[in-house]
Structure formats: structure tokens, C-alpha cells
Design a protein around this motif. Sequence first.
Motif, PDB file in Angstrom:
ATOM      1  N   SER A  64     -34.893 -35.406  39.921  1.00  7.88           N
ATOM      2  CA  SER A  64     -34.778 -35.998  41.251  1.00  7.88           C
ATOM      3  C   SER A  64     -34.242 -35.032  42.299  1.00  7.88           C
ATOM      4  N   ILE A  65     -33.178 -34.278  42.003  1.00  9.90           N
ATOM      5  CA  ILE A  65     -32.545 -33.475  43.064  1.00  9.90           C
ATOM      6  C   ILE A  65     -32.467 -31.982  42.748  1.00  9.90           C
ATOM      7  N   GLU A  66     -32.876 -31.567  41.553  1.00  9.51           N
ATOM      8  CA  GLU A  66     -32.735 -30.153  41.212  1.00  9.51           C
ATOM      9  C   GLU A  66     -34.055 -29.397  41.190  1.00  9.51           C
ATOM     10  N   LEU A  67     -35.176 -30.079  41.405  1.00  9.73           N
ATOM     11  CA  LEU A  67     -36.472 -29.407  41.400  1.00  9.73           C
ATOM     12  C   LEU A  67     -36.937 -29.164  42.830  1.00  9.73           C
ATOM     13  N   PRO A  68     -37.204 -27.918  43.222  1.00  8.33           N
ATOM     14  CA  PRO A  68     -37.698 -27.638  44.574  1.00  8.33           C
ATOM     15  C   PRO A  68     -39.166 -28.027  44.712  1.00  8.33           C
ATOM     16  N   ARG A  69     -39.611 -28.264  45.942  1.00  3.43           N
ATOM     17  CA  ARG A  69     -40.999 -28.648  46.172  1.00  3.43           C
ATOM     18  C   ARG A  69     -41.959 -27.505  45.865  1.00  3.43           C
ATOM     19  N   GLN A  70     -41.528 -26.259  46.066  1.00  2.16           N
ATOM     20  CA  GLN A  70     -42.366 -25.114  45.749  1.00  2.16           C
ATOM     21  C   GLN A  70     -41.549 -24.126  44.923  1.00  2.16           C
ATOM     22  N   LYS A  71     -42.181 -23.526  43.940  1.00  3.93           N
ATOM     23  CA  LYS A  71     -41.470 -22.619  43.047  1.00  3.93           C
ATOM     24  C   LYS A  71     -42.414 -21.554  42.535  1.00  3.93           C
ATOM     25  N   LYS A  72     -41.913 -20.324  42.429  1.00  5.35           N
ATOM     26  CA  LYS A  72     -42.686 -19.231  41.853  1.00  5.35           C
ATOM     27  C   LYS A  72     -42.342 -19.132  40.378  1.00  5.35           C
ATOM     28  N   TRP A  73     -43.354 -19.338  39.529  1.00  5.22           N
ATOM     29  CA  TRP A  73     -43.177 -19.167  38.090  1.00  5.22           C
ATOM     30  C   TRP A  73     -43.542 -17.738  37.748  1.00  5.22           C
ATOM     31  N   GLN A  74     -42.699 -17.082  36.945  1.00  2.33           N
ATOM     32  CA  GLN A  74     -42.887 -15.665  36.682  1.00  2.33           C
ATOM     33  C   GLN A  74     -44.165 -15.342  35.930  1.00  2.33           C
ATOM     34  N   TYR A  75     -44.830 -16.330  35.340  1.00  2.00           N
ATOM     35  CA  TYR A  75     -46.049 -16.075  34.579  1.00  2.00           C
ATOM     36  C   TYR A  75     -47.311 -16.505  35.325  1.00  2.00           C
TER      37      TYR A  75
END
Length: 700
Positions: free
Chosen positions: A439-450
Motif C-alpha cells: 500500500s505505501i512502500e511501492l513507488p508508482r515507477q521503478k527501475k528494475w536492474q534486470y
Amino acid sequence: MEVEHFSHPDHPLILINQVLEYSCELVICSGCEGPIWGPCYSCTCCYFFLHKQCAELPREIKRRIHPRHPLHLLAKPPSHYTGCVCDRCDKTCNSFVYHCSFCEFDLDIKCAFQPGFSDADSQAHQFAHKDHPLILNEEQEYHGAGVVCSLCKEPMSGPSYSCTSRNVFLHKKCAELPPEIKRHLHPEHPLVLLPNHDTMCDFCNETCYENFVYCCFVCEFTLHIKCAFPPCLDAADQNHFRRLLNPLSLKSISFTCNACCTDGDGFPFGCPMCQLVVHEECISLPRTLKTALHHHPRIIHAYHPQQCIESINKYCGICRREVDSNYGVYYCPDCDFVAHVDCSREYGDSATEIAGENEEEQSVVVDDQLMKPSFRIVLEIKHGEERIIVEIKHFSHRHNLILIDKVDDDLKCDGCMLPISTPFYSCASCNFFLDKTCSIELPRQKKWQYHENQLILSWNQGEHHLHKCGVCKQYFRGLIYFCDVCPLCVDVRCFKSILKDSFKHGGHEHPLYLPADRKSILRCRIGGRGVPPLLADDRENIPHCSGCCVSEESKVFLKCARCDFKLGMKCATLPYKARHEYDDHPLFLTYINENNYQPSCIICEKDRDPKLWFYRCEECDFDAHPECALGKYPYVKPGGVRTYPNHPHPLALVVKTEDYRSQACDTCGEPCDDLALECTDPNCSFIVHRQRVQCLMSLW
């Protein structure tokens, strides 16, 4: 509790919680000669007592006041003494004493454990001038001849500490010297700041006239303050390196590069002040890199990682091989990530730095972390200094969600479809739940290293729409990260597991990692369904999961750097706890078959391999295959009522098994034994395969 103590060898001592009265006399400790009031060790045969702390004193200690040799605990002063006097407080010692037989040096136990005297946690000014407080002057400069620093004996200038009553002055940098350092010139042991007794520096071979030196207790190795802190140590300017030549001939020199920890053979560059020898190409190593294989923005190069990192990770975060912390590495200032220099250069790009007023204020410009939140705070409260977010509006749900701290055992998170844990956020209007992470710890956009593109957090479109995760190959409903350039999508259950550099799983004692090779990084580029087909030569090297012994054709697996353990993402993300209608109790994921017997699955009644993971209820002796305990669609939540135009009643998603073969699909006539949409009206028997919904929609 009975112990044997060296000071009373004739009888054992017993620990008692309170002192017994002996003819109303005060009971005296035979170790420190002080009165005993609390717990102590006592001899039941004779009048002998020891404080509990006196009985547990170490037999050998090392102290700054006597750095050359260790001090040994004696029950009585040496027999050849006519009188024993503590060399620190000048008081007579009649009982326990710490003694050096080489130097005839003695410390009573009170002085040996005086607060701040035994621990290496005091700065230089705290024991260089302990009689009066020193006053910090940030601006005053001293230009007069003869005014020198009491530690380094250099003329005073700039910020300083001073005691005007005793005419004592210390440079600010000298007064704040660390009590303990590590240096490459002596990597075996730390060097401790100690008062100087005209010792010789082992680097410059000159007698130290400074008041303090850095010394190794074990090796009797000593460094001047100046030699311990050369002005060019780890400096950004690399002009202090000079080419080193063999003074006896023009033959090449064999060495280990202090910058990258690889062997060299030739004519290296070196700095005698920094005590560094490096390859010519390592002189221009970028100080800061950013790498796709680490989730923080930057990693920094250090010649002496012991001075930069409080807890040094022993394994490279890229290749997973061991790291020698006595040589240069790249490290992350935000976590315990370290990496070999060669690995960092292979998978990293130079970061752009913006110079501030000083190096500590430098920041790194990165464009791969867009930390837009996935929720809006509706209500928060303060509990002391802690902020508690009580109510939020999450993008995935139409109603506000409220923080709850009590949970029902059967609840599942609608984001990751795993059993929910407290605290979590709940909708008061409908059956919708999100755990705190989703709910509150996941950002809307994220760069995954793979993956080369940004991944965007989204919610399944439509109540009955399912996705297939590109990592674990499982169907699911809930939160997903998807790429808007290629078809890759990853459910948050997998994404939370593979987001960090390492993954700790209860089924294995060592940390697990995603393999860091070029094929792994490129596997999710544009084309195909996110993971390209395996080449013929790759198929021979497909690993087998240690949890289920099934090959992972997607090549997305976790690997142990220390042993031959491999784990497919399907097993790595299995829920720890599950429920099944055949058992009233929760089933727990079990990794080892304790009893050496050929077990069977209670649900399907087929034998199972005792070496593979299974779900078990200890109370009922209930064992089951993971796929039997969880079902075919463990991450699909039934329900999701929705109205379709060509049917008058709402339809809900249901999971049908072979027990429901009598119910035929109203569209194709085949039995519904999979995912289906069923009418919620109890008087209506309408049911249709979920796959046939497209057929229905084509008729509308």
C-alpha cells in the motif's frame, strides 16, 4: 551454579543471590576488598567470597597505559614484592592485581576498568588533556612563534581546541583523531591511538616526537600521526602517483594493485605517502559509478574500505565471489553493498557529480529512480516522534483505506495475494485489503536492474482480467509492474523478492542472488513476451530448482554463491502459510522431511519426493504437494462481481475443479473445471468458461 576459580583452587565456588550473615560481620570481597551486598560467589568450606563481577574478570587484558605487553590477573601481588603499588593511582594493592612480569607494571582492578580508560572510544582531546575542558575556537589563528599543537608539534593555525589555564592547544583535526584506524600498510590488525614514549615510526623509520602515535598491540607496529594520515590519502586529485621503477635494474615489478585488487607485472604507479601501488589505468578510476545491478543511485570507490564501511560485506554484489577488504572496492554509502572494481566497471556507468561547497555535499544526478508515491495521505497522527499514516487513498481502489492492526487468519492481500500480516490497510465498504508493503512502500515507477526500461505500478484492468507474470509464469490478479515499451509484466509478489541485491529464504541457510551475467540482464529487452526463447546451447544448462526439481526455462532463478543451491521464482515466492478445505488448521511450507519414510500427499494420494518441499500440518500429520495445497490458481482471488450486457445478473469469477464436471459451459457445452464466470443469482445456473468471455463480448 558451581565454578572453579584460579584464586581459590582448593574448593569450588557457588553462586548465591544474597550474602549470608556471618556473626553480623560485613562480608568482604577477596578480590577487590570491597563490601558485598548483592550476588556473589561463595565457598561453602571456608570464609571466601567474590563479587560476581570480580569472579568473572578476564585473565588477560591490554591497556593504553601499557601498550607493549598484556597484563595478567593475579590473585595476590608477586611474592618478591615488598609492597605493590598501582602504577596509575599510586595506591597499595593487596588483592587482585593486573601485572606485567616483563616491566614490573601493575594496575589494580578499579584502574584497569576505569570508564573511558579501557575502551577505544575516546577522542584524542579526551585523554590528551583530561584535567580541564578544552574550548573549541573555529576562527582564531595563531601566528606567534613557539605556539604549537600539543599533539603533532606543528604551528597552530585555523580552528583549534585550547585550555588557556594550562596553555594547551590542539588543532581541531588533531583533537578529533579517531581512537582506532585501519591502514593498508598494516592490514592484519587495527591501530589504536596511544600516548607516545619516543617510539620509532615503522613507515618513515624516524623517532616519533609527537605526543601520540597509532600502535598495534599485537605486532608492536607504530605510525606517526602524519604517516597515518598522509595529505593525499584517497584524494580526488591523482597527481600524487608517480611511476615506480626497480632500483636495482629495469626489470618489471610484480605487485597487487591497491585500487582494483588484481595482480600486475610491469612498472606500476605508487604514492609513498598513501602507501599505495596501482596500475597505470587505475589512476583514472571514476570515483563514482552507477550500476544497473544495484538499486541505490551510486557506488563510490575506496582504497581503504575499512575506513568507509562500518560493516563490510564479504561478497561482491555482482559476481558473488569473495571480496578482499584490504584492497580497493566500490561500495554503496546507503547499504552494505560492495563490489570488485572490475565487476563495477563492467556493469557500471560514470555518474555525473555536482560539486557543492565540499565533497561531503556532493550529490549524484540519476534519472532512473522516479519515486512518485502510489497513494495520497488522507489522515495521519503523531505518536511521540513517529508519524502514523491512518487513512490513505490508494490508486488501485475507489474507496479510502484505513489502517488495521488485527487480522483474520484467512485474509489475503489484494495486491500480492499472499496471507496478510499486520498492520494492513482495509476498505470499510468492501472486501479489499492491502498489506503495508503493497500500500505505501511501492513507488508508482521503478527501475528494475534486470530490465532496461522503467516499470510502472498498475492495477489489473477489469474485475476478471488476469495477467501472467513474466518471472514466475503464474497467473494472478492484483498489483503489477509492467513495461509500457515491451510486454513484460511482473507481479508485486515476485518484484518484492527480486528488488534487492540478495534474497534470504527460510529454505536455505545462505543468501540467494539473481545471476549477474549479460544474458540475464538482456533477457527482458524488447521483443517476444519479455523473456526471449532459449538457444539450443542454453537448454543444456537450464538449472533445476532445488525446491521442486523442475527446470526453469525462463532462466529467472535465484542462486547461492556458496553452494549448488538454485531456486526457481515459483518456489521462491510460495506463501509460508496456506489453507485447504481438507484440514481445519493452517498448513506450513516445510523444506525438510524429518522422518525417513516414503510419504504421500493426502490430497491427491500420490507419493511425493521426500527431498522436495511440501506443506504440512503437524497436528494432523497432514502432508501435501504445494500445487495440491494451493490449487492451480493460488494468486487469483475469486469474486470480482461484474455485470455483462447479455446477461441480466452479475457474474463472479470462480475456480471449478473436476468435482464440478456436471456443470457445462453455457457457451461451448464443455464441463467447467477451470476458471469460470458464474451467475451470482441463486436461481440462475448460468456459467461460462473465462476464456469464452471473449466469445460473449464478440456477440455484444
